[in-house]
Enzyme design. Sequence first.
Site, mmCIF file in Angstrom:
data_model
loop_
_atom_site.group_PDB
_atom_site.id
_atom_site.type_symbol
_atom_site.label_atom_id
_atom_site.label_comp_id
_atom_site.label_asym_id
_atom_site.label_seq_id
_atom_site.Cartn_x
_atom_site.Cartn_y
_atom_site.Cartn_z
ATOM 1 N N TRP A 21 17.864 40.552 25.331
ATOM 2 C CA TRP A 21 19.121 41.210 24.970
ATOM 3 C C TRP A 21 19.260 41.289 23.452
ATOM 4 O O TRP A 21 19.553 42.344 22.887
ATOM 5 C CB TRP A 21 20.284 40.431 25.584
ATOM 6 N N ASP A 51 12.758 39.260 30.217
ATOM 7 C CA ASP A 51 13.884 39.891 30.881
ATOM 8 C C ASP A 51 14.584 40.848 29.921
ATOM 9 O O ASP A 51 14.884 40.499 28.775
ATOM 10 C CB ASP A 51 14.881 38.824 31.345
ATOM 11 N N TYR A 56 20.287 47.498 26.935
ATOM 12 C CA TYR A 56 20.092 46.721 25.713
ATOM 13 C C TYR A 56 19.551 47.641 24.623
ATOM 14 O O TYR A 56 18.375 48.013 24.613
ATOM 15 C CB TYR A 56 19.114 45.561 25.933
ATOM 16 N N HIS A 121 22.431 44.957 37.649
ATOM 17 C CA HIS A 121 22.949 44.353 36.421
ATOM 18 C C HIS A 121 24.442 44.056 36.556
ATOM 19 O O HIS A 121 25.293 44.849 36.152
ATOM 20 C CB HIS A 121 22.696 45.298 35.242
ATOM 21 N N SER A 152 21.500 40.258 39.146
ATOM 22 C CA SER A 152 22.091 39.467 38.078
ATOM 23 C C SER A 152 23.585 39.419 38.374
ATOM 24 O O SER A 152 24.217 40.464 38.558
ATOM 25 C CB SER A 152 21.832 40.117 36.716
#
Length: 327
Positions: A21, A51, A56, A121, A152
Amino acid sequence: MKYRPLGRTGYNVSEISFGAWAIGGSWGTVDDEQSLRALHAAVDRGVNFFDTADVYGDGRSERLLGRLKRERKEPIVIATKVGRRLVPHTPEGYHYDNLAAFVDRSLRNLGVETIDLLQLHCPPSQVYRQPEVFAALDDLARAGKLRFYGVSVETVAEAMEAVFHPGVQSVQIIFNCFRHKPADEFFALARKRRVGIVVRVPLASGLLTGRITAQTRFDPDDHRSFNRHGEAFDQGETFSGVDLATGLSAVQELRRIVPRGMPLAQFALKWILMFDEVSCAIPGAKTPQQVAENCAASDLPPLTPQHMAAVRDIYDRLLRGAVHARW
């Protein structure tokens, strides 16, 4: 570096892996060449699980990982996430056409034909009660666009719903010295269902490094500046949902129990690794030095029962009331 199985996938992943991220955006200034040096340093130290997500840096993080994959011969697993590109972000948007379009975009960003692990997500909670969403993921897997899929989540309740979908191989969840609920209520079920656990926000957005003080100022484009109260996304993603003053008080107490010579961040990562159900933790890093510091946690000796009890005591006294019921 030590390795652990990721659910039923057959992947054995580095217990300290890499969360990408920060190299995409929302964490202040970032430089792509420095980010690539950090990624290469991770592979050099045995990291094989990375990940990322399509949002992002609007694909920036995915493209950097695609470049890493082309530049290294070592086998690495890249997990990405989709769904947060939806505007508005509603359960109705999680249908096959949208998911397929997101997957195709991530495939292009990564420069691959198949995504190793695709994760929803942090979708709205209702999505976990929509079997057609998971049927769509099954269809994308059968089409060869992804090998495995997982989710997630923001809450333990979402995690406990998700694992009853047969195709779910992994759950990514916030778990750290400031957030104990997953271990209390979810880990046993994950073990029973043979679902891998990917721990995100393991250092509570940097609070558990011990480097943040009340005087620390964050760049305007850093979520620790603009999302303190959940203005942009779930508040739990920033400092694990703990207000800064409380978090700093907890850090001061944690410092007193950390073994001499052990950095606080490594202690915090090792605390996570003391739970066998965890497949890996994914701390972020922008520099090779940060990568080295994170990876060193894998080689530390186990924490003692006294250390574990002391962390629990700090949580119970200072943090439980603020976070336990919320997530």
